[in-house]
Design an enzyme around this catalytic site. Structure first.
Site, PDB file in Angstrom:
ATOM      1  N   HIS A 100       7.065  17.899   6.119  1.00 17.58           N
ATOM      2  CA  HIS A 100       7.871  17.153   5.709  1.00 17.58           C
ATOM      3  C   HIS A 100       9.345  18.522   5.007  1.00 17.58           C
ATOM      4  CE1 HIS A 100       4.188  14.326   5.643  1.00 17.58           C
ATOM      5  NE2 HIS A 100       5.226  14.175   6.104  1.00 17.58           N
ATOM      6  N   ASP A 103       8.549  18.598   1.842  1.00 18.01           N
ATOM      7  CA  ASP A 103       7.231  19.546   0.878  1.00 18.01           C
ATOM      8  C   ASP A 103       7.728  20.976   0.616  1.00 18.01           C
ATOM      9  OD1 ASP A 103       5.442  17.043   2.467  1.00 18.01           O
ATOM     10  OD2 ASP A 103       5.339  18.257   4.653  1.00 18.01           O
ATOM     11  N   HIS A 270      -5.819   7.132  12.066  1.00 21.46           N
ATOM     12  CA  HIS A 270      -4.914   5.971  12.602  1.00 21.46           C
ATOM     13  C   HIS A 270      -5.630   5.657  13.646  1.00 21.46           C
ATOM     14  CE1 HIS A 270      -1.430   8.497  10.675  1.00 21.46           C
ATOM     15  NE2 HIS A 270      -1.828   8.419   9.707  1.00 21.46           N
ATOM     16  N   ASP A 295      -2.802  14.872  15.329  1.00 19.09           N
ATOM     17  CA  ASP A 295      -2.937  15.102  13.922  1.00 19.09           C
ATOM     18  C   ASP A 295      -4.213  14.561  13.758  1.00 19.09           C
ATOM     19  OD1 ASP A 295      -0.529  15.777  13.063  1.00 19.09           O
ATOM     20  OD2 ASP A 295      -0.591  13.934  11.829  1.00 19.09           O
ATOM     21  N   ASP A 306      -6.677   5.680   4.826  1.00 23.54           N
ATOM     22  CA  ASP A 306      -6.435   6.873   5.229  1.00 23.54           C
ATOM     23  C   ASP A 306      -7.306   7.561   4.505  1.00 23.54           C
ATOM     24  OD1 ASP A 306      -5.917   8.487   7.821  1.00 23.54           O
ATOM     25  OD2 ASP A 306      -3.479   7.923   6.362  1.00 23.54           O
ATOM     26  N   ASP A 338      -3.632  17.547  10.208  1.00 16.38           N
ATOM     27  CA  ASP A 338      -2.958  16.524   8.868  1.00 16.38           C
ATOM     28  C   ASP A 338      -4.708  15.802   7.783  1.00 16.38           C
ATOM     29  OD1 ASP A 338      -1.932  14.659   7.297  1.00 16.38           O
ATOM     30  OD2 ASP A 338      -0.504  13.716   8.662  1.00 16.38           O
TER      31      ASP A 338
HETATM   32  C1  XUL Z   1       0.203   9.365   7.149  1.00 15.14           C
HETATM   33  C2  XUL Z   1       0.727  10.903   7.905  1.00 15.14           C
HETATM   34  C3  XUL Z   1       1.634  11.493   7.984  1.00 15.14           C
HETATM   35  C4  XUL Z   1       2.444  12.329   8.621  1.00 15.14           C
HETATM   36  C5  XUL Z   1       3.552  12.750   8.702  1.00 15.14           C
HETATM   37  O1  XUL Z   1      -0.922   8.945   7.585  1.00 15.14           O
HETATM   38  O2  XUL Z   1       0.028  10.757   8.629  1.00 15.14           O
HETATM   39  O3  XUL Z   1       1.930  12.858   6.893  1.00 15.14           O
HETATM   40  O4  XUL Z   1       1.630  12.610   9.372  1.00 15.14           O
HETATM   41  O5  XUL Z   1       4.885  12.342   8.377  1.00 15.14           O
HETATM   42 CO    CO Z   2      -0.429  12.335  10.614  1.00 16.15          CO
END
Ligand code: XUL
Ligand code: CO
Length: 439
Positions: A100, A103, A270, A295, A306, A338
């Site tokens: 990001h 970051d 997710h 991810d 999460d 991630d």
């Molecule tokens: C949040 C998430 C984020 C995205 C990028 O749950 O997964 O880190 O991958 O914004």
């Molecule tokens: Co993510």
């Protein structure tokens, strides 16, 4: 100066190795279904968890020991951190990373200063990419941490905040483009709502679509040809995130004429928050031509949020790789970790153990999935299960040549449907276990 002087570049040593800093399954050059493991996975390391995660939780501050980080929000600290990040990427043999905007570089006191900070760190990222050969899988903009985004970014009730978000994404796209990013991700950080009593859902969704169309237009303007990805998530931080799951995202994209420009970045944890298996999400996106990137992480069976853990479960990685192979791979996407180490795993070496274990689990999952596919072990059952559609009345229905009246006439004459056959779920679970045992 090395930040990890005692850690060598991690090498493949094979399944019998007892070296905790070696790969037992991930062998970058090994060919599976005609493609090297390196190209199947395009492994990527995330900047946010691995270099900005502190281990803080709602009950206490961070615990992570990161000797290279002076804890300040200075540009210099950010630049040093970037160099350390590339040492870790290289030592893990990860060909990609993702970030990001916030970051990698600190926010300044104005948008102009923030952009200048971002450019100053991007200079180091560009240098390090060139030196190491590590590439940018995707960039994105953090539009959820700063309090200005409390009501959302593209879906905020505050038009000025929408404008700020647009300016931020414009800049993040430019830097991603400059660094050769192969994708650009939109995760709807606070794009959703807590309560409909104060929310104009239709207006917010219209604004979100306008925002995406602006991004598509701007990509054309600057010549960015990377793939746009939307990352579904059903909740956290809002109670109802608009990009709930693959199906909801695809419906949104279709409704607003955006399907040509976006694919999906699916995240394991997710998917489970949405009440789906990850293989469901991959298969759904895949058969809609929208499988973009992964991810890679996992949740915890006993915790309903999460948790972003590193996945080491062979069933999970086998299922994911099976459906990724089925849909022809990840294209310009990759397997992006991630994921974050636990608060109690506070030493730098834990970052290595975490990535090594998960890279190995995906490599083993790939091999198991390929073995199942080589024997057609599931597909042959599925083909047989649906064989009533290959000829006779089934083929007529699929070709669209019959309607209700024809089907009534057919059934009146026949009197009763053919007998059903067993779904054999338990047998097929045993079959998957057999391949896990054998690989
Ligand atoms: C949040 C998430 C984020 C995205 C990028 O749950 O997964 O880190 O991958 O914004
Ligand atoms: Co993510």
């Amino acid at each position: 100066m090395s930040a990890f002087p005692d850690i060598p570049t991690v090498q493949y040593e094979g399944p019998e190795s007892d070296n905790p800093l070696a790969f037992r399954w991930y062998n970058p050059d090994e060919m599976v279904e005609g493609k090297s493991m390196k190209d199947h996975f395009r492994f990527s390391i995330v900047y946010w968890h691995t270099f900005r995660g502190t281990g803080a939780d709602p009950f206490g501050p961070g615990t992570a020991v990161r000797p290279w980080d002076d804890g300040s929000e200075s540009v210099q600290n950010a630049q040093n951190r970037a160099r350390v990040a590339f040492e870790l990427f290289e030592k893990l043999q990860a060909p990609y990373y993702a970030f990001h905007d916030r970051d990698v570089a600190p926010e300044g006191s104005s948008l102009a200063e923030t952009n200048a900070n971002f450019d100053a760190v991007a200079d180091v990222l560009a240098e390090e990419q060139k030196r190491s050969g590590v590439k940018l899988l995707w960039g994105t903009a953090n539009m959820f941490s700063n309090p200005r985004f409390m009501h959302g970014a593209a879906t905020t009730c505050n038009a000025d905040v929408f404008a700020y978000a647009a300016a931020q994404v414009k800049k993040a796209m430019e830097v991603t483009h400059r660094l050769g990013g192969e994708n650009y991700v939109f995760w709807g950080g606070r794009e959703g709502y807590q309560n409909l009593y104060n929310t104009d859902m239709k207006r917010e969704l219209d604004h979100l679509a306008q925002f995406f169309h602006m991004a598509v237009d701007y990509a054309k303007q600057i010549g960015f040809t990377g793939q746009f990805l939307i990352e579904p998530k059903p909740k956290e931080p809002t109670k109802h995130q608009y990009d709930s799951d693959a199906a909801a995202c695809l419906n949104f994209l279709r409704a607003y004429d955006l399907t040509d420009h976006f694919k999906l970045n699916l995240e394991t944890n997710h998917a489970t928050l949405a009440g789906h298996t990850m293989m469901h999400e991959i298969d759904y996106a895949g058969h809609q031509g929208a499988l973009g990137s992964i991810d890679a992480n996992t949740g915890d069976m006993l915790l309903g949020w999460d948790t972003d853990q590193f996945g080491t479960d062979y069933y999970l990685t086998t299922q994911m790789m099976y459906y990724i192979l089925k849909h022809g791979g990840l294209g310009s996407g990759g397997v992006n970790f991630d994921a974050k180490v636990r608060r109690e795993s506070f030493e730098p070496i834990d970052l290595f153990y975490a990535h090594i274990g998960s890279m190995d689990a995906y490599a083993k999952g790939l091999k198991i999935a390929a073995a199942i596919r080589a024997d057609n072990a599931l597909e042959s059952f599925i083909e047989k299960r649906y064989s009533s559609w290959d000829s006779g009345i089934g083929a007529k229905i699929e070709s669209g040549s019959v309607g209700f009246a024809d089907l009534e006439a057919y059934m009146l004459e026949k009197g009763e449907a053919e007998a059903n056959i067993s779904g054999r779920q338990e047998l097929l679970e045993n079959v998957v276990n057999k391949y896990i045992d054998r690989v």
